[in-house]
Design a protein around this motif. Structure first.
Motif, short mmCIF file in Angstrom:
data_model
loop_
_atom_site.label_atom_id
_atom_site.label_comp_id
_atom_site.label_asym_id
_atom_site.label_seq_id
_atom_site.Cartn_x
_atom_site.Cartn_y
_atom_site.Cartn_z
N PRO A 153 -15.33 29.66 -19.70
CA PRO A 153 -15.62 30.83 -20.53
C PRO A 153 -14.72 32.02 -20.16
O PRO A 153 -14.27 32.75 -21.04
N GLU A 154 -14.40 32.15 -18.87
CA GLU A 154 -13.60 33.31 -18.42
C GLU A 154 -12.17 33.25 -18.97
O GLU A 154 -11.65 34.24 -19.47
N GLU A 205 -29.04 28.96 -17.20
CA GLU A 205 -28.27 30.03 -17.82
C GLU A 205 -29.12 31.30 -18.00
O GLU A 205 -28.58 32.39 -18.10
N ARG A 250 -20.40 36.58 -22.96
CA ARG A 250 -20.46 37.47 -21.80
C ARG A 250 -19.05 37.72 -21.24
O ARG A 250 -18.68 38.85 -20.95
N PRO A 301 -22.46 32.34 -22.23
CA PRO A 301 -21.48 32.71 -21.20
C PRO A 301 -20.12 33.06 -21.78
O PRO A 301 -19.40 33.89 -21.21
N ARG A 345 -27.58 23.67 -14.09
CA ARG A 345 -27.02 25.02 -14.01
C ARG A 345 -27.79 25.91 -14.98
O ARG A 345 -27.46 25.98 -16.16
N ARG A 375 -17.11 41.35 -21.28
CA ARG A 375 -16.63 41.98 -20.04
C ARG A 375 -15.20 42.47 -20.18
O ARG A 375 -14.85 43.52 -19.67
N ARG A 380 -23.94 30.94 -12.93
CA ARG A 380 -24.12 31.67 -14.20
C ARG A 380 -24.87 32.98 -13.99
O ARG A 380 -24.85 33.85 -14.86
N ASP A 411 -16.53 24.65 -20.67
CA ASP A 411 -17.61 24.38 -19.73
C ASP A 411 -18.79 25.32 -19.98
O ASP A 411 -18.85 26.42 -19.44
N THR A 412 -19.71 24.90 -20.85
CA THR A 412 -20.88 25.72 -21.18
C THR A 412 -22.14 24.86 -21.06
O THR A 412 -22.06 23.67 -20.75
#
Lengths: 249, 447
Positions: free
Chosen positions: A204-205, B25, A17, A14, B23, A21, B67, A187-188
């Motif tokens: 992640p953002e 992924e 990603r 994430p 969650r 983006r 996600r 937070d992953t």
């Protein structure tokens, strides 16, 4: 016209990603490299709609040297394209598991250090030739000081950080910027269920946004994320050993 | 996939339940969501923006979907969009509004996910004109309790497609979704604010302005009483041919829980007086960006902390137009008398029901209020449930945390139709939530 190409190593995470983006929104061309081809193909669809000029998906595996070498030909883009690299690769088996099965150290060293270092070394001529671009590698605050609870992982991250210090000096004359990012909590999937939230935990953002802006501005150097970790690690690094040893960390 | 014990609450932070959450992924993880469930139940959870317990599952499993937030394809000719169900409406607005496309139905917060928008068949300030979220929905890839993923549309399985709209997650896990976006001329709306001194004037303005404008919503002073009962400001908006500069957001966050005493009759009265004097007597017109008009509270992240640690409850109902004025008057009198600390209420016109058997809308008026959790709040809400029910109205499940099972059955007369569809796709009752048990949605007192 010259394109900006971002190669994303470990593109299924994430964090990768979120970073990709940011790059896509500026119209960059992307090369997603990682193990899960089906997942990266899906991410590629997303990045195309978000504005990437082109998105390619290539296999890259921390445990598979030939795929690492093959990235060089995948990134054999025209000489006036600006080549950039973003690396979000790593794995963190529990310290107790590594102590029970020391062979795990090979995987820890490969995924947190050797595979990335090998790939960068293979790409060195291509990066240097262009006299522009950035190399951004995500590391961890765990590499700043060895702790009893996590020193195998931490030592691999320390190796990566030291490598990047040298790489920055090596590539600076060529105009290539090296960014070493030391992550606190993010937070992953790695931390799912372990964290409560709060100011020390990043998403992640927000990480992707900050690091992309840093690299896009042409800056080089070491940054901590969240930035509060700069101060925490300054204290932790400088604590006398006798006190440090007693900390429950 | 890692299941972890945690305590989850909705946006109202009340109730909170111990759940087991994961969650996923990657798709293979998601496809195995029902593995190892045993006798328990599972419910999907989007952004956690439903207020009560519809995405919670006490002692059961909760699948956090955010996600799965990728855009999978877009056709700029038709406006057809394909997304993963965990993508937020905010992300879609960020990507597509600059290109002149809009998700035609947006609820009051853009942080909600597309999956959540479908599960609650959300409605916006344009419900009378454009319907609820289902009206822009083309198909859903639904992971069923059998472990199989099927693409459900009006053509392939109309009953399941419609039951999923407003089906509060009980028909399956939404994986991907096909939507259709509409074209808009700019990123802004021409907004008009009109003051109405009491309920009669406000309802008249809603009817008159509602015919003209695509968007229409009124904010009313819930503390006003007597001749001023129902005084409010009506905001109506139409697409603006010329946009506004699209600068960066200047969002703020509420960093702490406010203490319980922060919202007291005095502070609320002062706030409402300020808010009322903000608009001149003759009204005013101005241009606003879609996000600031549609999602005014999104600019303050975590605004739910304003109600403190104890949380709050939202009451949201629709009452049929014919008897609407009397119903609203009774509801507002009850609220005003309680001095329960609700400061702003939302009132808007509502259009036709959607196709789903648990569709919330009906032609009439919608009323929404927030109440901090205090002694007496539950009694107040029970009274409001009774008034709503007596006037043939309905309470909205996405906001609810205290409707009775009895009231639910009376307000949702197509429940048996819904049960038949769910029984077909989930015969072993593997999907369930705290809400589905509280309201006995599946029947027989089981999840």
């Amino acid at each position: 016209m010259s394109r900006r190409v971002w190669a994303i190593l470990g593109a299924s995470s994430p964090i990768a990603r979120a970073f990709a983006r940011e790059a896509a929104a500026t119209g960059a061309s992307l090369v997603l490299a990682g193990r899960d081809i089906a997942d990266m193909e899906r991410t590629a669809l997303d990045l195309r709609v978000r504005g990437a000029a082109s998105v390619a998906v290539v296999p890259w595996d921390a445990g598979d040297r030939p795929t690492q070498k093959a990235l060089v030909s995948a990134l054999d883009v025209p000489a006036n394209d600006v080549l950039n690299l973003f690396v979000a690769v790593g794995s963190m088996p529990a310290q107790a598991d590594i102590e029970a099965r020391p062979e795990l150290i090979d995987e820890v060293v490969a995924s947190n250090y050797a595979a990335t270092a090998f790939t960068i070394l293979c790409l060195l001529p291509a990066l240097e030739r262009r006299r522009a671009g950035s190399v951004v590698v995500l590391g961890s605050v765990a590499g700043d000081r060895g702790r009893a609870s996590n020193f195998v992982y931490g030592s691999a991250k320390a190796a990566m950080a030291t490598f990047l210090q040298g790489l920055r000096a090596r590539l600076e004359p060529a105009g290539v910027k090296v960014v070493s990012v030391k992550l606190g909590f993010v937070d992953t999937g790695m931390t799912w269920g372990l964290l409560k939230g709060g100011p020390l935990v990043s998403t992640p953002e927000s990480l992707g946004r900050r690091v992309f802006a840093f690299a896009a501005a042409g800056k080089a150097g070491e940054i901590y994320h969240s930035s509060l970790w700069f101060w925490i690690m300054a204290i932790i690094r400088n604590l006398p050993y006798a006190i440090f040893r007693r900390l429950p960390i | 996939m890692k299941w972890t014990k945690t305590t989850l609450g909705g946006w109202g932070r009340l109730p909170r339940f111990a759940c087991e959450a994961a969650r996923p992924e990657r798709l293979p993880e998601l496809n195995g969501a029902f593995d190892g469930l045993g006798e328990g139940t599972l419910i999907a959870h989007g952004a956690g923006r439903s207020y009560g317990d519809c995405a919670l599952n006490e002692n059961g499993r909760v699948l956090v979907m955010n996600r799965f937030d990728r855009i999978l394809g877009f056709d700029p000719v038709s406006g057809d969009l394909e997304v993963e169900a965990g993508v937020s409406l905010r992300a879609l607005m960020d990507v597509f509004l600059p290109r002149g496309f809009l998700v035609p139905v947006n609820p009051g917060t853009a942080f909600a996910t597309v999956g959540g928008a479908i599960a609650n068949d959300v409605h916006g300030k344009n419900h009378e004109k454009d319907g609820a979220f289902g009206s822009c929905l083309r198909w859903i890839d639904l992971l069923l309790p059998s472990g199989e993923t099927v693409r459900v549309s009006g053509d392939s399985d109309r009953a399941l497609f419609e039951a999923t709209q407003g089906g509060v997650g009980l028909t399956g896990i939404m994986v991907a979704v096909g939507l259709r976006l509409t074209r808009v001329p700019s990123n802004a709306l021409d907004v008009r604010e009109t003051k109405a001194a009491n309920l009669d004037a406000l309802l008249a303005a809603i009817v008159a302005e509602g015919a003209r404008a695509r968007y229409s919503v009124a904010w009313i002073d819930a503390l006003a009483s007597g001749p001023e009962l129902g005084r409010g400001i009506l905001e109506t908006a139409v697409e603006s041919p010329v946009g506004l500069p699209s600068g960066p957001r200047r969002d703020k966050a509420l960093p702490i829980d406010l203490p319980g005493f922060a919202l007291n009759p005095l502070s609320v009265k002062a706030f409402n007086a300020l808010w009322w004097s903000r608009v001149p007597a003759a009204g005013r017109s101005r241009k606003r960006r879609y996000d600031s008009f549609l999602f005014p509270l999104d600019a303050i992240h975590d605004w739910n902390r304003m109600y403190g640690r104890r949380g709050f409850r939202q009451f949201q109902c629709v009452v049929p137009r014919a008897d609407g004025e009397r119903a609203l008057r009774q509801l507002l009198e009850r609220v005003s008398a309680s001095r329960a600390g609700s400061f702003l209420a939302v009132l808007k016109g509502m259009g036709a029901a959607g196709p789903g058997p648990l569709s919330f809308p009906m032609p009439g008026y919608l009323l929404a209020l927030d109440f901090p959790e205090r002694a007496g709040t539950l009694d107040l809400l029970a009274d409001m449930e009774r008034i709503t029910r007596n006037h043939g109205g309905r309470i909205y499940l996405a906001k609810d945390s205290c409707l009775s099972a009895d009231g639910f059955r009376a307000m949702y007369p197509r429940l048996d139709e819904f049960r038949a569809v769910v029984e077909r796709v989930d015969p072993h009752r593997r999907l369930g939530s705290s809400l589905s048990r509280r309201l006995d949605i599946r029947g027989g007192g089981k999840p």
